[in-house]
Design a protein around this motif. Structure first.
Motif, short mmCIF file in Angstrom:
data_model
loop_
_atom_site.label_atom_id
_atom_site.label_comp_id
_atom_site.label_asym_id
_atom_site.label_seq_id
_atom_site.Cartn_x
_atom_site.Cartn_y
_atom_site.Cartn_z
N GLY A 189 13.78 -50.09 -1.68
CA GLY A 189 14.41 -48.83 -2.02
C GLY A 189 13.45 -47.86 -2.67
O GLY A 189 12.27 -48.17 -2.88
N LEU A 190 13.98 -46.71 -2.96
CA LEU A 190 13.22 -45.67 -3.67
C LEU A 190 13.94 -45.32 -4.96
O LEU A 190 15.17 -45.25 -4.98
N GLU A 191 13.18 -45.08 -5.99
CA GLU A 191 13.76 -44.62 -7.24
C GLU A 191 14.25 -43.18 -7.06
O GLU A 191 13.69 -42.41 -6.28
N PHE A 192 15.28 -42.85 -7.82
CA PHE A 192 15.88 -41.53 -7.77
C PHE A 192 14.83 -40.44 -7.94
O PHE A 192 14.81 -39.47 -7.18
N SER A 193 13.93 -40.61 -8.89
CA SER A 193 12.92 -39.58 -9.15
C SER A 193 12.00 -39.39 -7.94
O SER A 193 11.58 -38.26 -7.64
N LEU A 229 14.31 -43.37 3.36
CA LEU A 229 14.65 -44.78 3.14
C LEU A 229 14.35 -45.63 4.37
O LEU A 229 13.94 -46.78 4.25
N ASN A 230 14.55 -45.07 5.56
CA ASN A 230 14.31 -45.81 6.78
C ASN A 230 12.82 -45.97 7.08
O ASN A 230 12.44 -46.81 7.91
N ALA A 231 11.99 -45.21 6.45
CA ALA A 231 10.54 -45.35 6.62
C ALA A 231 10.02 -46.57 5.85
O ALA A 231 8.90 -47.01 6.10
N LEU A 232 10.85 -47.10 4.97
CA LEU A 232 10.46 -48.26 4.16
C LEU A 232 10.89 -49.56 4.83
O LEU A 232 11.81 -49.56 5.65
N GLU A 270 21.45 -49.13 -7.04
CA GLU A 270 21.29 -50.09 -8.13
C GLU A 270 20.85 -49.34 -9.37
O GLU A 270 19.85 -48.61 -9.34
N LYS A 271 21.61 -49.52 -10.43
CA LYS A 271 21.27 -48.86 -11.70
C LYS A 271 20.83 -49.93 -12.69
O LYS A 271 21.48 -50.96 -12.82
N ALA A 272 19.72 -49.67 -13.34
CA ALA A 272 19.17 -50.61 -14.30
C ALA A 272 18.49 -49.83 -15.41
O ALA A 272 18.36 -48.61 -15.34
N PHE A 273 18.09 -50.55 -16.43
CA PHE A 273 17.31 -49.94 -17.51
C PHE A 273 15.93 -50.58 -17.51
O PHE A 273 15.80 -51.79 -17.44
N VAL A 274 14.92 -49.74 -17.55
CA VAL A 274 13.55 -50.19 -17.68
C VAL A 274 13.13 -49.74 -19.06
O VAL A 274 12.95 -48.55 -19.30
N GLY A 275 13.04 -50.70 -19.96
CA GLY A 275 12.89 -50.34 -21.37
C GLY A 275 14.19 -49.70 -21.80
O GLY A 275 15.26 -50.27 -21.64
N LYS A 276 14.10 -48.48 -22.28
CA LYS A 276 15.31 -47.75 -22.68
C LYS A 276 15.65 -46.63 -21.71
O LYS A 276 16.56 -45.86 -21.95
N LYS A 277 14.91 -46.58 -20.61
CA LYS A 277 15.14 -45.51 -19.64
C LYS A 277 15.98 -46.00 -18.48
O LYS A 277 15.70 -47.06 -17.91
N PRO A 278 17.00 -45.23 -18.09
CA PRO A 278 17.77 -45.61 -16.91
C PRO A 278 16.95 -45.42 -15.63
O PRO A 278 16.14 -44.50 -15.55
N GLN A 279 17.16 -46.33 -14.70
CA GLN A 279 16.45 -46.23 -13.43
C GLN A 279 17.45 -46.50 -12.30
O GLN A 279 18.11 -47.53 -12.29
N THR A 280 17.55 -45.56 -11.38
CA THR A 280 18.44 -45.70 -10.23
C THR A 280 17.57 -45.89 -8.99
O THR A 280 16.67 -45.09 -8.74
N THR A 281 17.86 -46.95 -8.24
CA THR A 281 17.14 -47.23 -7.00
C THR A 281 18.12 -47.17 -5.85
O THR A 281 19.21 -47.74 -5.92
N VAL A 282 17.74 -46.49 -4.80
CA VAL A 282 18.58 -46.31 -3.62
C VAL A 282 17.91 -47.02 -2.44
O VAL A 282 16.72 -46.84 -2.20
N THR A 283 18.70 -47.84 -1.73
CA THR A 283 18.20 -48.61 -0.61
C THR A 283 19.11 -48.41 0.60
O THR A 283 20.34 -48.43 0.45
#
Length: 101
Positions: A28-32, A20-23, A61-74
């Motif tokens: 942020g980066l997505e969980f995947s 995360l600190n390299a960004l 941050e948790k959100a939905f992209v379409g119908k898929k959950p997406q978690t982003t960590v910053t």
């Protein structure tokens, strides 16, 4: 000599914070992507992100992209500062050991 940060020092959390600190700040980066970078399982990664979040070192941050959950960590400003101090402490340890006969 200052103390190492026990929250960051754990190997997987250190990998997360390093990634995360390299960004750039506030990126942020997505969980995947974190999972691929660290080689962690979903459950293990989630638990360590939760520990970092409770310490205020990351924002989740948790959100939905379409119908898929997406978690982003910053990394937060506090987390970036803690990581910088931790790295400085590790560098001090390395420098001190290099001076040892």
């Amino acid at each position: 000599m200052a103390e190492l940060d026990d929250i960051i020092h754990q190997p997987l959390r250190l990998k997360i914070m390093a990634a995360l600190n390299a960004l750039p700040a506030s990126t942020g980066l997505e969980f995947s992507n974190l999972k691929k970078l660290t080689g962690a399982t979903d459950g293990n990664l989630g638990a360590h992100i939760e520990t970092l979040s409770k310490a205020g070192y990351v924002a989740v941050e948790k959100a939905f992209v379409g119908k898929k959950p997406q978690t982003t960590v910053t990394a937060t400003a506090s987390g970036r500062g803690a990581f910088a101090r931790h790295v400085a402490m590790l560098q001090e340890i390395i420098a001190a050991s290099a001076r040892q006969p």
